[in-house]
Design a protein around this motif. Structure first.
Motif, short mmCIF file in Angstrom:
data_model
loop_
_atom_site.label_atom_id
_atom_site.label_comp_id
_atom_site.label_asym_id
_atom_site.label_seq_id
_atom_site.Cartn_x
_atom_site.Cartn_y
_atom_site.Cartn_z
N ILE A 6 0.88 -1.17 0.00
CA ILE A 6 0.00 0.00 0.00
C ILE A 6 0.92 1.22 0.00
CG2 ILE A 6 -1.73 1.30 1.29
CD1 ILE A 6 -2.94 -1.32 2.16
N PRO A 33 1.60 5.20 -0.09
CA PRO A 33 1.01 6.53 0.12
C PRO A 33 1.58 7.52 -0.90
CG PRO A 33 2.77 6.14 1.72
CD PRO A 33 2.67 4.89 0.88
N ILE A 81 -8.42 5.86 -2.22
CA ILE A 81 -7.78 4.55 -2.32
C ILE A 81 -7.99 3.97 -3.70
CG2 ILE A 81 -7.57 2.30 -1.22
CD1 ILE A 81 -8.74 3.46 1.28
N GLN A 109 -6.59 -0.13 9.13
CA GLN A 109 -5.63 0.90 9.46
C GLN A 109 -5.51 1.03 10.97
OE1 GLN A 109 -4.59 5.56 8.52
NE2 GLN A 109 -6.74 5.04 8.56
N TYR A 151 3.01 4.02 6.96
CA TYR A 151 3.11 5.39 6.49
C TYR A 151 3.39 6.28 7.69
CZ TYR A 151 1.48 10.06 5.22
OH TYR A 151 1.37 11.42 5.06
N LEU A 178 -3.83 6.44 -1.64
CA LEU A 178 -3.23 5.15 -1.29
C LEU A 178 -3.37 4.21 -2.49
CD1 LEU A 178 -4.56 4.32 2.30
CD2 LEU A 178 -2.33 5.23 1.67
#
Ligand code: GLC
Length: 800
Positions: free
Chosen positions: A672, A674, A753, A738, A705, A692
């Motif tokens: 993932i 950022p 996202i 998260q 992140y 993301l």
């Protein structure tokens, strides 16, 4: 095999039979019949230090490399003995000392031999200088490979090489030239899928031989000082590198602007030229955060002065640049012009801070300003004095970063290009000659600069860059690889040197993009930018006398492509900043060579083109002209082609298309990433939405992140967030969770996202365990994106 008797004939001496040993806390001191002493200290369960004294007299224990704050401690330290051996046993390693000759061997806890003395410690008296040439040789195992040693411009795997460390100003250096600007006497050995490290903490000229002279022998030696080395056990390369970096220290987080694109040349002047340069960046919409002033900003190359014809009001200029989003970085060299009207010269003379020759006269040498004297940066008082000189530049004029150069130290028109060996140094109260202080001179200059910049830029963070350094120098400064050349070979070297520096604790490094000497073609410049945006330090710099090297100079096509890549770097800033956080906190290198990434795969042992950027990107530069792609090795695992999302199963070599506007870039499945929107400079925009990029994986993967204020020290008081994203992919479902640790109030409001490679069509969703409609999360089928509140904790996307 050379026998001891043959070596003895050549004047080498050896320890003889052990007669006693004694434990003193963490250390055990062994004494031989001929009065050689060996102190083995247990630094950690996986780290031992070895010090030898040929006559039972040790030097005062002092090191510029070791970070005083580094954690010590081990859980087990047992000593056992039998007729032949004495054993020191920790939780992770066993060290065997042979009674009859003091040789040592190191085993892991499963009794696998990791490293053993061949001839072991031996020495030769130095009749010319006093003291000894101290030497160590180790047996090399079949298939053993070697990595490390800082900035060496040679193949990544060091097997078969002989290399020495003596900081040298090497204009337009060539491949395989081993004495460059830095001395980092640390290497990693890898065999039987297990890695260890050797850090030979000796600042004299040091030498390393990796099976060059004799096939089964690795040796290291120094022209003086003590045989003093650390053995660091892995078994992973990653463990060796992080432990070495921990031992020699890590830097503090740099300000985020330092990770932007930087433009430099020797030199941009006068003010109108600098302004024009700045305007060109903004007009061309080419992101840039810093502009550099090389030596011509000074008055006759006198450090800490300004040429008022070129720069009549530096403070105003720097402020105006800052308003346009540019930070100004200025160069400072060590040479102080001999000039009775020059305040710093007079003051340094009066305070007695300049280096002297053995018999008393000042060390004089020619550098840019003509005849110069040189502060003794190994004198703590001189360092403080030097640091205070940054008050005007930083606090008053507003310069944001300092670039230290010529600090090997470089002297022109003399044999050896540096100080004569008899020059005296304070060495923090351990007076010595230049033979011992040479390799740390640049590091101590960078240290003084760092202290000064840090003091006067407060409450912001300092940014410094140095050309010369020694192990541990990463605490004080970023670095670049010096005066390279605009050639394809140097592009190849650039890739290796930055990976090698990262493996040697020095992640914040870059090269002169495009080459310092000579001029690149547009194609070479483009390929170099493509690599350079993946280097922790990203600066175009050139000597200026071979033509221009600004991105627009090479025509529209090059401008467009290079802009696209620099924009990619700016989009990836949160990702890169997170990698810096991991480096500065956990000693994890920002670039990971393939052997670091997967040492169990022997295909990686000789690879050097491909590398991992941060945690999830696989990058491979194009290093040849006129090509439309290349063959490269994809390490094990599944990887997404960054440009078209096709998924490739690794563990094999393959052809990857890369016409001029592209380069091979892959993203690890499950990652993932950022991303920020493109900005012209860091903090141009107040960013309220983080993007993301989620790369689907059938399985689990974590990504992190890190976010804070991008500058200043609030993060040290806990004002930062560490967001962990947990991805779980199933055939018809993807879950992203998260977890936010920290109390930082970021500007972020939402996260956009984007899903890559989803093998199913999303039909329903839940957020934070409540079913939601796809419209309410802004689902866009075409782009596979949704928008959530920044603090979402749990997302399920399902296909029913
Ligand atoms: C040295 C530096 C180079 C700089 C030049 C003038 O050659 O390596 O980067 O531009 O000196 O200061």
């Amino acid at each position: 095999m050379i026998t001891n008797t043959e070596l003895e004939k050549k004047g080498n001496l050896f320890p003889t039979k052990l007669v006693s040993y004694e434990q003193n806390g963490d250390s055990i001191c062994f004494t031989s019949e001929n009065a050689v002493q060996l102190i083995i200290t247990v630094v950690r369960d996986s780290m031992l230090r070895f010090r030898y004294a040929t006559d039972g007299i040790f030097e005062k224990d002092f090191s510029y490399a070791i970070d005083e704050d580094q954690p010590h401690g081990y859980s087990v330290m047992d000593i056992t003995e039998d007729d032949e051996f004495i054993w020191i046993i920790t939780e992770q390693i066993k060290c065997r000392i042979t009674r009859k000759d003091m040789r040592t061997a190191l085993f892991d806890i499963e009794d696998q031999l990791i490293l053993q003395d061949e001839l072991g410690f031996h020495w030769e008296e130095s009749f010319e200088f006093g003291g000894n040439y101290v030497k160590m040789s180790k047996t090399t195992v079949d298939g053993e490979n070697f990595y490390g040693l800082g900035d060496k411009p040679t193949s990544f795997n060091l097997k078969g090489k002989r290399i020495s460390n003596w900081n040298t100003d090497q204009y337009a250096f060539s491949k395989d030239l081993d004495e460059l600007y830095k001395a980092i006497p640390f290497y990693i050995g890898l065999h039987s899928a297990k890695a260890y490290g050797i850090f030979f903490d000796n600042t004299f000229k040091t030498h390393f031989d990796f099976c060059h002279e004799r096939r089964h022998v690795t040796s290291f030696w120094a022209d003086g000082g003590e045989m003093n080395y650390y053995f660091i056990y892995g078994p992973k390369i990653a463990d060796v590198v992080t432990k070495y970096t921990n031992l020699t220290g890590r830097p503090e987080l740099p300000p985020m602007w330092a990770l932007g694109y930087h433009q430099s040349k020797w030199s941009y002047y006068p003010e109108a030229k600098v302004k024009e340069l700045a305007a060109n960046f903004r007009d061309n919409k080419f992101p840039c955060d810093a502009l550099y002033l090389d030596i011509d900003y000074m008055d006759g190359f006198r450090c800490f002065t300004w040429n008022k014809d070129y720069f009549p009001e530096p403070k105003r200029m720097v402020e105006e640049l800052e308003r346009d989003g540019f930070k100004t970085v200025a160069i400072i060299d060590p040479g102080i012009k001999i000039d009775n009207k020059y305040e710093i010269f007079k003051d340094g003379l009066e305070k007695d801070y300049f280096c002297k020759r053995a018999d008393g006269p000042y060390m004089q040498g020619k550098v840019w300003p003509g005849n110069c004297v040189f502060p003794d940066f190994t004198n703590p008082k001189a360092r403080e004095w030097w640091a205070d000189h940054y008050k005007t530049l930083i606090a008053e004029i507003g310069i944001k970063g300092i670039w230290n150069d010529m600090n090997e130290p470089a002297v022109m028109e003399v044999p050896g290009k540096t100080f004569p060996l008899d020059v005296r140094h304070d060495y923090d109260g351990n007076r010595c000659s230049h033979r011992k202080a040479h390799n740390v001179y640049g590091m101590q200059m960078a240290r003084a600069t760092y202290e000064g910049v840090k003091k006067y830029i407060f409450p912001k963070r300092p940014f410094t860059i140095t050309r010369a350094s020694y192990s541990g120098g990463q605490r004080f400064s970023s670095t670049w690889t010096g005066d390279n050349l605009a050639s394809w070979e140097h592009l190849w070297l650039a890739n290796i040197q930055i990976q090698r520096l990262g493996m040697s604790g020095f992640s914040f490094a870059g090269t002169d993009i495009g080459g310092f000497a000579d001029q690149p073609t547009g194609e070479l410049f483009t390929r170099w930018i493509q690599l350079g945006v993946f280097h922790p330090f990203c600066r175009v710099h050139s000597s200026g006398d071979h033509g221009e090297q600004e991105p627009w100079y090479f025509g529209e096509e090059v401008l467009e492509i290079t802009r696209k890549f620099v924009e990619l770097r700016y989009q990836l800033l949160p990702y890169l900043y997170t990698a810096f956080y991991q480096y500065c906190k956990d000693n994890i290198p920002i670039l990971k060579p393939l052997v670091y990434f997967d040492q169990a795969d022997i295909q990686t042992h000789y690879r050097s083109d491909e590398f991992i950027f941060g945690e999830h990107f696989l990058v491979c530069p194009i290093q040849e002209p006129n090509v439309q792609g290349r063959r490269m090795y994809i390490p094990r695992g599944n990887w997404y082609n960054f440009w078209n999302d096709t998924v490739i199963e690794g563990g094999k070599e393959l052809w990857v298309d890369a016409p001029l506007d592209s380069m091979p870039i892959f993203v690890k499945e499950g990652a993932i990433i950022p991303k920020y929107p493109v900005q012209q400079y860091v903090d141009e925009l107040e960013i309220e939405e983080l993007r993301l990029d989620v790369y689907y994986k059938n399985g689990k993967q974590n990504s992190i992140y890190y976010e804070d204020d991008h500058d200043g020290y609030d993060y040290k008081m806990g004002l930062f967030n560490l967001r962990t994203f947990k991805l779980t992919g199933k055939t018809k479902e993807i879950i992203v969770q998260q977890h936010v640790a920290g109390t930082y109030e970021s500007n972020l409001k939402t996260m956009k996202i984007k899903f890559h490679g989803l093998p199913f069509e999303i039909t329903s969703a839940s957020v934070n365990n409540e079913n939601v409609s796809l419209e309410s999360i802004g689902y866009d089928k075409e782009s596979n994106t949704i928008i959530l509140q920044e603090n979402f904790t749990d997302l399920h996307l399902i296909s029913e």
